[in-house]
Design a protein around this motif. Structure first.
Motif, PDB file in Angstrom:
ATOM      1  N   ALA A 245      14.578  18.772 -47.825  1.00 27.35           N
ATOM      2  CA  ALA A 245      14.134  19.933 -47.586  1.00 27.35           C
ATOM      3  C   ALA A 245      14.365  21.022 -48.280  1.00 27.35           C
ATOM      4  O   ALA A 245      15.532  20.948 -48.879  1.00 27.35           O
TER       5      ALA A 245
ATOM      6  N   LEU B 204      14.012  14.300 -45.952  1.00 21.02           N
ATOM      7  CA  LEU B 204      12.670  14.292 -45.267  1.00 21.02           C
ATOM      8  C   LEU B 204      11.906  12.836 -45.849  1.00 21.02           C
ATOM      9  O   LEU B 204      11.991  12.763 -46.792  1.00 21.02           O
TER      10      LEU B 204
ATOM     11  N   GLU C  46       4.187  18.248 -42.265  1.00 23.54           N
ATOM     12  CA  GLU C  46       5.045  18.866 -43.341  1.00 23.54           C
ATOM     13  C   GLU C  46       5.214  17.795 -44.751  1.00 23.54           C
ATOM     14  O   GLU C  46       5.288  18.357 -45.713  1.00 23.54           O
ATOM     15  N   THR C  47       5.504  16.426 -44.357  1.00 23.02           N
ATOM     16  CA  THR C  47       5.389  15.392 -45.472  1.00 23.02           C
ATOM     17  C   THR C  47       4.749  14.391 -44.882  1.00 23.02           C
ATOM     18  O   THR C  47       5.083  13.948 -43.729  1.00 23.02           O
ATOM     19  N   GLU C  48       3.911  13.490 -45.680  1.00 20.19           N
ATOM     20  CA  GLU C  48       3.169  12.385 -45.283  1.00 20.19           C
ATOM     21  C   GLU C  48       2.774  11.727 -46.285  1.00 20.19           C
ATOM     22  O   GLU C  48       2.738  12.135 -47.441  1.00 20.19           O
TER      23      GLU C  48
ATOM     24  N   ALA D 179       3.747  15.181 -54.116  1.00 17.28           N
ATOM     25  CA  ALA D 179       4.934  15.268 -54.721  1.00 17.28           C
ATOM     26  C   ALA D 179       5.132  14.305 -55.789  1.00 17.28           C
ATOM     27  O   ALA D 179       5.441  13.121 -55.523  1.00 17.28           O
TER      28      ALA D 179
ATOM     29  N   THR E 297       8.207  10.962 -56.624  1.00 15.06           N
ATOM     30  CA  THR E 297       9.040  10.948 -55.567  1.00 15.06           C
ATOM     31  C   THR E 297       9.433   9.524 -55.256  1.00 15.06           C
ATOM     32  O   THR E 297       8.584   8.362 -55.598  1.00 15.06           O
TER      33      THR E 297
ATOM     34  N   THR F 278      12.058  12.946 -49.795  1.00 12.56           N
ATOM     35  CA  THR F 278      12.152  14.251 -50.324  1.00 12.56           C
ATOM     36  C   THR F 278      13.293  14.940 -49.670  1.00 12.56           C
ATOM     37  O   THR F 278      13.926  14.460 -48.916  1.00 12.56           O
TER      38      THR F 278
ATOM     39  N   TYR G 224       3.723  16.663 -49.911  1.00 16.96           N
ATOM     40  CA  TYR G 224       4.869  17.520 -49.314  1.00 16.96           C
ATOM     41  C   TYR G 224       4.288  18.868 -49.226  1.00 16.96           C
ATOM     42  O   TYR G 224       4.169  19.418 -50.151  1.00 16.96           O
ATOM     43  N   LYS G 225       4.337  19.346 -48.019  1.00 17.91           N
ATOM     44  CA  LYS G 225       3.885  20.751 -47.708  1.00 17.91           C
ATOM     45  C   LYS G 225       2.270  21.008 -48.098  1.00 17.91           C
ATOM     46  O   LYS G 225       1.844  21.904 -49.063  1.00 17.91           O
TER      47      LYS G 225
ATOM     48  N   ALA H 182       8.536  10.761 -45.421  1.00 24.24           N
ATOM     49  CA  ALA H 182       7.361  10.456 -45.091  1.00 24.24           C
ATOM     50  C   ALA H 182       6.956   8.989 -44.826  1.00 24.24           C
ATOM     51  O   ALA H 182       7.112   8.451 -45.996  1.00 24.24           O
TER      52      ALA H 182
END
Length: 240
Positions: free
Chosen positions: A220, A231, A137-139, A166, A169, A218, A161-162, A233
C-alpha cells in the motif's frame, strides 16, 4: 545472528485469505452456495484468526452489489476463527463473492496484511463477462474462466492495483490441501511463485484437482498503524 535471520526468512509460509464455496456452479439440483471465509496457510492447513471482515458482498454480473456482511456466522476453520454463510442466487448469471478483511498484524514480518479475496460462482450455466474488473483496490482479473476448469489447465490473470495493471508483481500460488493427503518434498514446494509480466499478466498450470489460491502482492502507498501494509489481490479457482 545473521544466519538465524536468514533461516527464519526462508521458512515463513505464505498467508492467504480464503473464500471457499462448496461449489463453483449452481444448478436446478444444487441451488444454494455455502461459503467459508478464513485466513490461513492452505497447503499446510495452519489457520490464523480472522476478525469479522470489514466488508463482505456479492457482485452480480449486471454490476449490482449486495452487502452480505450481516449474514456471516462465526465458525472454526483449522482451529481458528472463521466465518460462514449461505447464498441462493435468484436468477442465472455470474456471482462474484468478495471479502475485505480488517488488516492482520503479522509480527514475524513486522507488517499488516490485507488480502482482498474473491471467488466466482457460475449461476445456472449463465456466467458471462467473468473477465470484467469489479473495481476493487487491488484484484486479479481472470484471463482464464475462473470456474469449470479441468485439473492441469493453465490459469491466467491480470494483477490490478487502483484500476491499472501492476507490472512485475509477485504472485504466490498455493493448493488448498483440504484432506491433508498432499505432501511437499521440501518447504520451497509448499508455495509456488510466478512473476507477472510488464502488462501485469501471470500464468500458472494447476496440476491437481481441488481449489487453488492466487495472491498478487503489492504494498500500500500508505502505512497502516505505523507498519507496512501488504495488499493481496486473491482469487480462488477450482480445478476438477
Amino acid at each position: 545472528m545473521a544466519l538465524v535471520c536468514v533461516f527464519w526468512a526462508t521458512t515463513v509460509s505464505a498467508h492467504f485469505g480464503m473464500l471457499i464455496p462448496d461449489t463453483d456452479e449452481t444448478t436446478q439440483q444444487k441451488r444454494d452456495v455455502e461459503l467459508t471465509l478464513s485466513f490461513s496457510h492452505p497447503f499446510e492447513l495452519q489457520g490464523m484468526e480472522l476478525e469479522k471482515p470489514a466488508e463482505f458482498f456479492v457482485v452480480i454480473d449486471d454490476g449490482k452489489r449486495m452487502d452480505l456482511l450481516s449474514t456471516l456466522k462465526e465458525t472454526r476453520v483449522m482451529d481458528h476463527t472463521g466465518w460462514k454463510t449461505s447464498y441462493t442466487p435468484k436468477r442465472p448469471g455470474m456471482y462474484s463473492f468478495v471479502f475485505d478483511p480488517v488488516p492482520y498484524k503479522e509480527d514475524a514480518e513486522n507488517n499488516y496484511i490485507r488480502h482482498i479475496t474473491k471467488v466466482v460462482v457460475d449461476g445456472f450455466g449463465e456466467g458471462e463477462e467473468w473477465n470484467k474488473p469489479l473495481g476493487l483496490e487491488t484484484e486479479i482479473v481472470p484471463l482464464t474462466r475462473p470456474f469449470g476448469n479441468y485439473a492441469g489447465n493453465v490459469f491466467q490473470g491480470i494483477i490490478m492495483y487502483k484500476g491499472k495493471p501492476a507490472p512485475f508483481t509477485r504472485v504466490e500460488v498455493e493448493f488448498y490441501n483440504k484432506d491433508g493427503k498432499r505432501t511437499a518434498p521440501n518447504e520451497r514446494m509448499v508455495t509456488q511463485e510466478v512473476l507477472a509480466d510488464s502488462n501485469g499478466v501471470f500464468t500458472f498450470a494447476c496440476p491437481w484437482q481441488g481449489w487453488w489460491g492466487f495472491a498478487g502482492l503489492t504494498t500500500a502507498d500508505e502505512p497502516y498503524k505505523g507498519r507496512e501494509l501488504e495488499l493481496g489481490a486473491v482469487i480462488w479457482v477450482e480445478m476438477k
